[in-house]
Enzyme design. Structure first.
Site, PDB file in Angstrom:
ATOM      1  N   LEU A   1       0.787  -1.329   0.041  1.00 55.95           N
ATOM      2  CA  LEU A   1      -0.074  -0.139   0.063  1.00 55.95           C
ATOM      3  C   LEU A   1       0.891   0.925   0.016  1.00 55.95           C
ATOM      4  CD1 LEU A   1      -3.174   0.901   0.621  1.00 55.95           C
ATOM      5  CD2 LEU A   1      -2.312   1.611   2.574  1.00 55.95           C
ATOM      6  N   ARG A   2       1.836   1.305   0.707  1.00 54.77           N
ATOM      7  CA  ARG A   2       2.919   2.498   1.004  1.00 54.77           C
ATOM      8  C   ARG A   2       4.171   2.504  -0.204  1.00 54.77           C
ATOM      9  NH1 ARG A   2       0.940   5.320   5.357  1.00 54.77           N
ATOM     10  NH2 ARG A   2      -0.639   4.337   6.673  1.00 54.77           N
TER      11      ARG A   2
ATOM     12  N   SER B   1       0.747  -8.124   0.002  1.00 53.63           N
ATOM     13  CA  SER B   1      -0.219  -7.160   0.981  1.00 53.63           C
ATOM     14  C   SER B   1      -1.138  -6.551  -0.314  1.00 53.63           C
ATOM     15  CB  SER B   1       0.503  -6.053   1.410  1.00 53.63           C
ATOM     16  OG  SER B   1      -0.329  -5.430   2.484  1.00 53.63           O
TER      17      SER B   1
ATOM     18  N   ASN C   1     -10.171 -11.038  -0.291  1.00 56.74           N
ATOM     19  CA  ASN C   1     -11.617 -10.990  -0.128  1.00 56.74           C
ATOM     20  C   ASN C   1     -12.038  -9.610   0.173  1.00 56.74           C
ATOM     21  OD1 ASN C   1     -14.351 -12.997   1.475  1.00 56.74           O
ATOM     22  ND2 ASN C   1     -14.396 -11.922  -0.406  1.00 56.74           N
TER      23      ASN C   1
ATOM     24  N   GLU D   1      -1.493  -9.625   9.279  1.00 57.89           N
ATOM     25  CA  GLU D   1      -1.507 -10.999   9.010  1.00 57.89           C
ATOM     26  C   GLU D   1      -2.593 -11.989   9.197  1.00 57.89           C
ATOM     27  OE1 GLU D   1       1.000 -13.454   6.651  1.00 57.89           O
ATOM     28  OE2 GLU D   1       1.176 -11.175   7.015  1.00 57.89           O
TER      29      GLU D   1
ATOM     30  N   LEU E   1      -5.594 -10.927   9.396  1.00 61.34           N
ATOM     31  CA  LEU E   1      -6.610 -10.726   8.231  1.00 61.34           C
ATOM     32  C   LEU E   1      -6.306 -11.320   7.114  1.00 61.34           C
ATOM     33  CD1 LEU E   1      -9.132  -9.079   7.624  1.00 61.34           C
ATOM     34  CD2 LEU E   1      -7.711  -7.037   7.218  1.00 61.34           C
TER      35      LEU E   1
ATOM     36  N   SER F   1      -6.893 -14.805   7.085  1.00 60.46           N
ATOM     37  CA  SER F   1      -8.456 -15.420   6.916  1.00 60.46           C
ATOM     38  C   SER F   1      -8.951 -15.272   5.533  1.00 60.46           C
ATOM     39  CB  SER F   1      -9.084 -14.177   8.090  1.00 60.46           C
ATOM     40  OG  SER F   1     -10.435 -14.401   7.816  1.00 60.46           O
TER      41      SER F   1
ATOM     42  N   HIS G   1       3.254  -9.577   9.187  1.00 65.83           N
ATOM     43  CA  HIS G   1       3.155  -8.639   8.088  1.00 65.83           C
ATOM     44  C   HIS G   1       4.601  -8.224   7.627  1.00 65.83           C
ATOM     45  CE1 HIS G   1       0.021  -8.048   4.966  1.00 65.83           C
ATOM     46  NE2 HIS G   1       0.402  -6.672   5.035  1.00 65.83           N
TER      47      HIS G   1
ATOM     48  N   TRP H   1       8.601  -7.926   5.556  1.00 66.19           N
ATOM     49  CA  TRP H   1       9.148  -8.303   4.317  1.00 66.19           C
ATOM     50  C   TRP H   1      10.202  -9.824   4.361  1.00 66.19           C
ATOM     51  CZ3 TRP H   1       8.692  -6.453  -0.356  1.00 66.19           C
ATOM     52  CH2 TRP H   1       7.953  -5.364  -0.470  1.00 66.19           C
TER      53      TRP H   1
END
Length: 303
Positions: A65-66, A146, A174, A253, A255, A258, A284, A286
């Site tokens: 995202l970043r 991610s 999802n 992580e 999430l 899941s 989550h 690298w």
């Protein structure tokens, strides 16, 4: 979930950046590539140095995202460019902060300008054309972490003749699930004021299902898949977890796992096979994503 997603794509830096203007490694190039409707995209790539690049498999790596505008997180925070010394061409598009590497519905504030992101078009047309012009093979894999994980699967599904393989490492697979559009929207705002309504519209817009790998799982039939996520339990890359690790890296992580399990259920139902690795330890971060890429190389997944 919402506070955690605001940190989506952050990781622990290993600070590795190959080459420089004065001493570039063999086979390295950094060039501007046609953005397929948006400003030109910097693409940094490394040709295989141990095999003929025209015959070596080629991997395209999507950021989180970043994502920054100087180099990809894959270059800054991992060592996977060294795949070029193992007979693999490595390609890293730069940028795409909070873009989900998709075609947006509307123009929006992007960094210092305003334009309509067309990452889907870029990955379908301009980037493969550039890869061919580099003398690299068209034996392409698309790998994302991610934010880039779901994007890797969707762009592969949209371009089955272009990408033969797709991998989602700690991906959010999802995204149209209840609550996710709001969480994604908050994360995009936090990453720099990006407006999710300009990307896929409101929570009930058809674009959310269209870009949801779990909903679109059946369209991945025939594409070789690699899906990973962990429990969020700190391990070797976070032996002494910081507050940021606990607040972001752990729940992100959880999430991702899941969501990846939801994808597996849909893919299994659709008869779409994949390699899954739901390890018992990992946040989550690298380091875990780099390990997965090297496992792909060792097992011949890119071939």
């Amino acid at each position: 979930m919402v506070p955690a997603l605001a940190g989506m794509g952050a990781g622990v830096a290993g600070a590795w950046g190959p080459g420089s203007a004065k001493n570039p490694p063999k086979g390295f190039k950094s060039e501007k590539v046609d953005g397929a409707g948006m400003p030109a995209v910097t693409v940094r790539s490394w040709a295989s140095t141990t095999t003929d690049p025209a015959k070596a498999p080629t991997v395209v790596l999507l950021d989180g995202l970043r994502a920054t505008q100087d180099v990809s997180g894959w270059e800054r925070d991992s060592n996977v460019a060294f795949l070029s010394e193992k007979g693999i061409n490595v390609v890293m598009p730069v940028g795409g902060t909070a873009s989900f590497y998709t075609n947006w519905a509307n123009s929006s504030k992007q960094g210092n300008g305003t334009y309509k992101p067309t990452w889907g078009n870029f990955l379908a047309t301009s980037l493969p054309a550039y890869i061919k012009s580099r003398g690299f093979s068209s034996n392409l894999s698309l790998v994302g972490i991610s934010m880039g994980g779901g994007a890797a699967l969707i762009n592969a599904a949209n371009n089955p003749g272009v990408y033969k393989r797709a991998a989602a490492l700690s991906g959010f697979l999802n995204t149209s699930a209840p609550g996710m559009p709001v969480a994604v929207g908050v994360a995009m705002l936090d990453a720099g004021g990006y407006n999710v309504l300009d990307m896929w519209g409101g929570p009930f817009d058809a674009n959310w299902a269209k870009n949801d790998p779990t909903v679109q799982a059946a369209r991945l039939k025939g594409i070789k898949l690699w899906i990973t996520a962990s429990t969020g339990e700190p391990g070797k890359y976070t032996p002494n977890p910081s507050p940021a690790d606990i607040v972001q890296g752990v729940p992100l992580e959880i999430l991702a796992k899941s969501q990846s399990e939801a994808f597996k259920a849909a893919a299994d139902k659709a008869g779409v096979p994949a390699h899954y690795d739901f390890s018992s330890v990992g946040t989550h971060t690298w380091g875990y994503w780099s390990d997965q890429v090297w496992q792909m190389q060792r097992t011949g997944w890119f071939n």
